[in-house]
Write an enzyme that holds these catalytic residues in place. Structure first.
Site, short mmCIF file in Angstrom:
data_model
loop_
_atom_site.label_atom_id
_atom_site.label_comp_id
_atom_site.label_asym_id
_atom_site.label_seq_id
_atom_site.Cartn_x
_atom_site.Cartn_y
_atom_site.Cartn_z
N THR A 1 -8.54 6.71 -1.91
CA THR A 1 -9.86 6.14 -2.12
C THR A 1 -10.95 7.17 -1.87
O THR A 1 -12.07 7.03 -2.37
CB THR A 1 -10.10 4.93 -1.18
OG1 THR A 1 -9.55 5.23 0.10
CG2 THR A 1 -9.45 3.68 -1.73
N LYS B 1 -8.03 14.03 4.65
CA LYS B 1 -7.18 12.84 4.67
C LYS B 1 -6.16 13.05 5.77
O LYS B 1 -6.07 14.13 6.34
CB LYS B 1 -6.48 12.63 3.32
CG LYS B 1 -5.91 13.92 2.70
CD LYS B 1 -5.41 13.68 1.29
CE LYS B 1 -6.43 13.85 0.20
NZ LYS B 1 -6.68 12.68 -0.58
N ARG B 2 -5.39 12.01 6.09
CA ARG B 2 -4.35 12.18 7.09
C ARG B 2 -3.43 13.33 6.69
O ARG B 2 -3.21 13.57 5.50
CB ARG B 2 -3.55 10.88 7.24
CG ARG B 2 -4.28 9.84 8.04
CD ARG B 2 -4.60 10.32 9.43
NE ARG B 2 -3.43 10.28 10.27
CZ ARG B 2 -3.14 9.27 11.08
NH1 ARG B 2 -3.97 8.26 11.20
NH2 ARG B 2 -2.04 9.27 11.78
N HIS C 1 0.81 -1.24 0.00
CA HIS C 1 0.00 0.00 0.00
C HIS C 1 0.83 1.27 0.00
O HIS C 1 0.29 2.35 0.15
CB HIS C 1 -0.90 0.04 1.23
CG HIS C 1 -2.01 -0.96 1.21
ND1 HIS C 1 -3.24 -0.70 0.64
CD2 HIS C 1 -2.08 -2.21 1.68
CE1 HIS C 1 -4.02 -1.76 0.79
NE2 HIS C 1 -3.34 -2.70 1.41
N LYS D 1 -14.84 8.36 -3.71
CA LYS D 1 -16.11 8.64 -3.03
C LYS D 1 -16.66 10.00 -3.46
O LYS D 1 -17.88 10.16 -3.61
CB LYS D 1 -15.89 8.61 -1.51
CG LYS D 1 -15.44 7.24 -1.02
CD LYS D 1 -14.87 7.30 0.39
CE LYS D 1 -14.12 6.00 0.69
NZ LYS D 1 -13.26 6.08 1.86
N LYS E 1 1.04 14.59 1.04
CA LYS E 1 -0.33 14.90 0.61
C LYS E 1 -0.50 16.41 0.38
O LYS E 1 -1.51 16.86 -0.13
CB LYS E 1 -1.34 14.40 1.62
CG LYS E 1 -1.35 12.86 1.74
CD LYS E 1 -2.40 12.37 2.71
CE LYS E 1 -2.30 10.90 3.03
NZ LYS E 1 -3.07 10.03 2.11
C1 NBG Z 1 -2.50 3.80 1.94
C2 NBG Z 1 -2.12 4.70 0.77
C3 NBG Z 1 -3.35 5.18 0.03
C4 NBG Z 1 -4.21 3.99 -0.37
C5 NBG Z 1 -4.51 3.15 0.86
C6 NBG Z 1 -5.30 1.92 0.52
C7 NBG Z 1 -1.03 3.07 3.75
C8 NBG Z 1 0.24 2.40 4.11
N1 NBG Z 1 -1.28 3.23 2.47
O1 NBG Z 1 -2.97 5.89 -1.12
O2 NBG Z 1 -1.38 5.79 1.23
O3 NBG Z 1 -5.39 4.42 -0.96
O4 NBG Z 1 -3.31 2.74 1.48
O5 NBG Z 1 -4.67 1.17 -0.45
O6 NBG Z 1 -1.78 3.42 4.62
#
Ligand code: NBG
Length: 919
Positions: free
Chosen positions: A702, A591-592, A398, A706, A597
């Site tokens: 993701t 988002k975080r 991920h 949405k 980001k």
């Molecule tokens: C996160 C990514 C996102 C991705 C999500 C689900 C982690 C390690 N990765 O871009 O930063 O959408 O995983 O795949 O949290």
């Protein structure tokens, strides 16, 4: 016979009589009795629901009529849902076991489930009935939904993706299990302090019962740590064998959350482990008055599943985290193998029984753990064990951020799990044997590919181990998989050309459209004259023909405004800030908080916009497109830079929002405590959402999916799933800007060589100057952020700044052309069919897991059984034909309804027969 003997005989006789009279009823097991008693399904008409709710109110909670408040009502209502799910889940497991179907087991250290009640009520198609039931108690179902807390057992996208997958797996009838941890405390609660800083508080989510979790006290699995390895010679084979003797044990206890599918009876299980001590209290210590010492072991054990590590795209690197990871996989594998054996199948069948997905590297220890079980407990040969292991596991990567690729010190592993370290070394040795044969470059390749790295310490590279131990490795978007194949894991890809596959992420349309935006859901259903899109999202493409339709556009726009009003109210209530709604763009980045980001770039652009307005005269101001910029997201408590970004946003927001020259032309709003629930409010209300990561850094994203699904437009870089959204919804319907990921290294290099400040556009230099003057608070606070931008600017904010603000301008001018805007919005949504997690899971099932749907068959009515609807055996008309139908149904193991009703009927027949015999 002597007198005594005579007496004794009498006594014996009396005892015999006493013993006989003790048991009044003949004890005899009637197997069908229990089935019969369990056979009725819980009634779903509103009167039945009311009865069930009140029952739980009094007996489960317990509350009474006087304390019948909304929180209790929420709990009682939820227990009625849980009851239904238990029935369905029992039927489901029974059916899967009978069919011996292959199942997916998704192991994830995080699940971000969001609220449960609404989703379950909708999936079970009971919304109207519950509405009616609760109305009679003086409650609106909508308000009762709001009583639920949001369990935050995950950080961000990775955990939320796992939750979307669970919804899809159940909805599409895939036999599947989720495995994770039941943390006592979820992700911290965030508030903003008086200085604009993030304040973290413990999330005590289990303070009240969580009604959707069923504690399974019968499933308690011992998990070992530390200890030593015994070496011995196996008598049979004369080969050397090993046995691990852990020196400490804890217990893994199962807690099940039952996952309903939409419009199906299939109900899967998410099994979360909590850690208990072997012994609750050390009684010797307690007796000696050492009360603290007496509880030490319990506290140590509880610690393992106490808190979720608040990391997202970072590594915790703590021993406790490592313990969590092992605890999770050891309990899970034990459970999977137990269930395999329950089906009377051998260990060799494991890969045909379960496809085990490692969600990121956190569960990678499952690989040496399974190997240990197969070698040391099942006594398989290495080749057999390794073959089974590789065929069982697959791994999803991920992230490619180096700081998020886990590496654990060999020393730590050897201490905590000596046998596992030995096995990792053996895997590495065998793997490198093959690599050495192709390594032409002085061991360079061997060094690069070794599972064990020698840098500041000797470290195990968990991603490498996951790749070697799995049969498939997947990235989560097209671009991400390409980066994995061609850059990050290039050597592995050359070595295993068929191992790497792409499965682009997706989101569940049930939660992310149908539930969170019921008005839009309704409009789509009435327009398409079918709600098929809810489980086959590709139907949305039919909306294309309405994109330019004025009437449809108006309805579409009205729903957006309706949702914006809800958000407007929330902002007033929570932050006491007045914002406009009509003709105001809601521009949202949620988002975080992370440097890659680039929330920082967002706030810098806000400063730019602010000063642009300030320079305007009144006439010019009239033409400004009004906008509210929302930002929400948590920063990991140890990630100081991210926390500074939050602080800067809040300082900027304070200045802008209180400047009378700006008025309602522009506002910057930081919404604290971002959660799934908040996302459900924000996403339907968004006009444009920002996904502006440095290209190559966001694996997928993701939330972008949405937003598009809810008619929000995207302002984004050429990164992650943005690219695929452009492909599917049309490039012209996305506000994209900036360079490709391939061009990034060159820009970074230039920054290093020439200094980012020298390459920075004037506009941005000016803004940094203003911050340095102290316009947004003490400059020392933000010195670090500024120095990074001026020095190396790793995330190339300077380079992207101008294209970014230009595109933002484009967004605002496009918004002034409503026809164009709504057309883009509708076309975006129409193209988003492909973003459904249903599509994603189908790909996993076909490309990686080899599993198939296994729907519980339904019976429409009892007529199919050959009986009228009010079938009783009173008239004794049990003709042979009917009995045969029933017997066949039982033999064929058909349907949930059939199971329960059929057994009930069989029982009645048995009883009737008994009566006949007696007569
Ligand atoms: C996160 C990514 C996102 C991705 C999500 C689900 C982690 C390690 N990765 O871009 O930063 O959408 O995983 O795949 O949290």
């Amino acid at each position: 016979m002597s007198n005594n003997e005579e007496k004794q005989k009498k006594i014996n006789k009396l005892v015999e009589e006493l013993e006989r009279s003790k048991q009044k009823y003949k004890i005899e097991k009637k197997p069908l009795l229990v089935e019969n008693l369990l056979s009725p399904y819980l009634g779903s008409d509103f009167k039945n629901l009311q009865k069930q709710i009140v029952y739980h109110l009094e007996h489960t909670l317990p509350r009474n009529t006087k304390t019948f408040e909304s929180f209790g009502t929420y709990l009682a209502t939820s227990y009625t849902i849980r009851d239904r799910l238990l029935q369905l889940s029992h039927d489901t497991q029974k059916y899967y076991n009978e069919k011996k179907v292959k199942q997916a087991c998704y192991i994830s250290i995080e699940y971000l489930m969001g609220r449960f009640l609404r989703n379950a009520v909708l999936n079970l198609n009971l919304e109207e009935k519950y509405e009616q039931a609760l109305a009679g108690f003086g409650y609106a179902l909508e308000d009762i939904y709001d009583e639920e807390q949001d369990p935050a057992l995950g950080n961000g996208g990775l955990g939320r993706l796992a939750a979307c997958f669970l919804d899809t797996l159940a909805t599409h009838n895939y036999p599947a299990w989720g495995y994770g941890l039941r943390y006592n405390y979820g992700l911290f609660r965030q508030s903003i302090g008086s200085e604009g800083e993030q304040v973290e508080k413990t999330d005590v989510w289990l303070q009240f019962p969580y009604p959707f979790m069923v504690e399974n006290h019968f499933l308690r699995i011992p998990i070992g740590f530390y200890g030593s390895i015994e070496t011995y010679v196996d008598e049979k084979t004369k080969g050397t064998r090993f046995k691990w003797h852990p020196s400490e044990y804890v217990i893994a206890q199962a807690n099940d959350i039952l996952i309903p599918g939409y419009g199906t009876d299939n109900t899967n299980t998410l099994r979360l482990w909590s850690c208990r001590p072997i012994e609750e209290l050390d009684f010797d210590k307690f007796s000696l008055g050492d009360f603290k010492g007496a509880s030490e072991k319990r506290l140590d054990a509880e610690n393992i599943t106490n808190v979720l590590y608040p990391n997202d795209n970072e590594v915790a690197g703590k021993e406790l985290r490592f313990k969590q990871q092992y605890f999770l996989v050891a309990a899970t594998l034990h459970d999977i193998i137990r269930r395999l054996k329950e089906q009377k199948r051998t260990i060799y069948e494991l890969p045909d029984f379960a496809a085990v997905q490692l969600n990121d590297t956190h569960p990678t220890l499952a690989i040496p753990e399974l190997l240990r079980i197969l070698l040391d407990e099942e006594m398989l040969t290495w080749d057999e064990a390794w073959d089974i292991t590789q065929r069982t596991f697959s791994y999803t990567n991920h992230t490619i951020l180096p700081e998020a690729l886990e590496r654990w010190p060999v020393k730590l592993i050897s201490h905590l799990l000596p046998r596992h370290m030995q096995l990792i070394e053996a895997i590495n040795w065998k793997f490198l044997e093959k690599i050495r044969k192709i390594d032409k470059n002085n061991g360079e390749l061997t060094k690069k590919m070794s599972l064990i790295e020698n840098s500041w310490d000797t470290l195990v590279r968990m991603a490498w181990l996951a790749i070697v131990g799995s049969h498939k490795v997947n990235g989560v978007s097209g671009i991400h998989t390409n980066i994995l194949k061609n850059i990050v894991f290039q050597d592995f890809h050359s070595f295993y050309p068929n191992k790497f596959v792409n499965v682009t992420n997706g989101v569940t349309p049930r939660r992310w459209l149908h539930a969170c935006n019921p008005q839009l859901s309704e409009l789509i259903t009435s327009t398409l004259k079918s709600n098929d899109w809810i489980y086959d999202l590709s139907h949305l493409s039919k909306l294309r023909e309405y994109a330019g339709n004025e009437d449809f556009q108006l309805k579409w726009a009205a729903i957006k405004l309706f949702n914006k009003k809800k958000l407007q109210k929330y902002v007033k209530k929570e932050l006491n800030i007045e914002i406009g709604c009509k003709d105001v763009i809601y521009d949202i980045q949620i988002k975080r908080i992370h440097e890659y980001k680039r929330q920082l770039m967002n706030v810098l652009a806000s400063i730019h916009f602010y000063f642009q307005i300030k320079k305007m005269n009144e006439e010019e101001k009239k033409k400004v497109q009004r906008r509210v910029s929302f930002i929400a997201g948590k920063a990991a408590p140890g990630y100081l830079v991210a926390k500074k970004i939050i602080k800067l946003i809040n300082h900027v927001s304070k200045v802008i929002n209180n400047d009378p020259e700006i008025g309602d032309l522009f506002k910057v709003i930081y919404l604290p405590n971002y959660s799934v629930t908040l996302a459900e409010l924000l996403i339907p209300a968004t006009d444009v959402s920002e996904h502006i990561s440095t290209p190559g850094c966001e694996a997928s994203g993701t939330s972008n999916m949405k937003f598009v699904l809810n008619g929000g437009l995207i302002l984004g870089t050429l990164d992650g799933a943005n690219l695929e959204i452009m492909e599917n919804s049309g490039e012209e319907n996305v506000f994209a800007f900036g360079i490709t990921s391939k061009e990034v290294p060159e820009v970074k290099q230039r920054n290093i060589e020439q200094g980012a400040w020298n390459l920075m556009p004037e506009e941005l230099q000016e803004i940094l100057g203003i911050i340095e003057e102290g316009k947004f608070g003490e400059v020392d606070e933000f010195r670090g952020l500024l120095e990074e931008l001026k020095g190396v600017d790793r995330y190339i904010t300077g380079h992207d700044f101008i294209p970014y603000i230009k595109e933002l301008d484009n967004v605002m001018s496009t918004y002034q052309n409503p026809q164009k805007w709504w057309k883009m919005s509708i076309l975006g949504c129409a193209g988003s069919g492909w973003l459904s997690s249903d599509r994603t899971i189908k790909e996993y099932a076909e490309k990686i897991w080899g599993i198939k749907p296994c729907p519980l068959p339904k019976i429409e009515s009892e007529k199919e059984l050959g009986f009228g609807s009010s079938f009783t055996l009173k008239e004794k008309q049990i003709d042979q034909k009917k009995v045969n139908i029933i017997k066949k149904l039982i033999k064929d193991q058909k349907t949930t309804e059939r199971f329960r009703r059929v057994y009930s009927i069989m029982y009645q027949i048995e009883e009737e027969n008994e009566k006949d015999e007696k007569n």
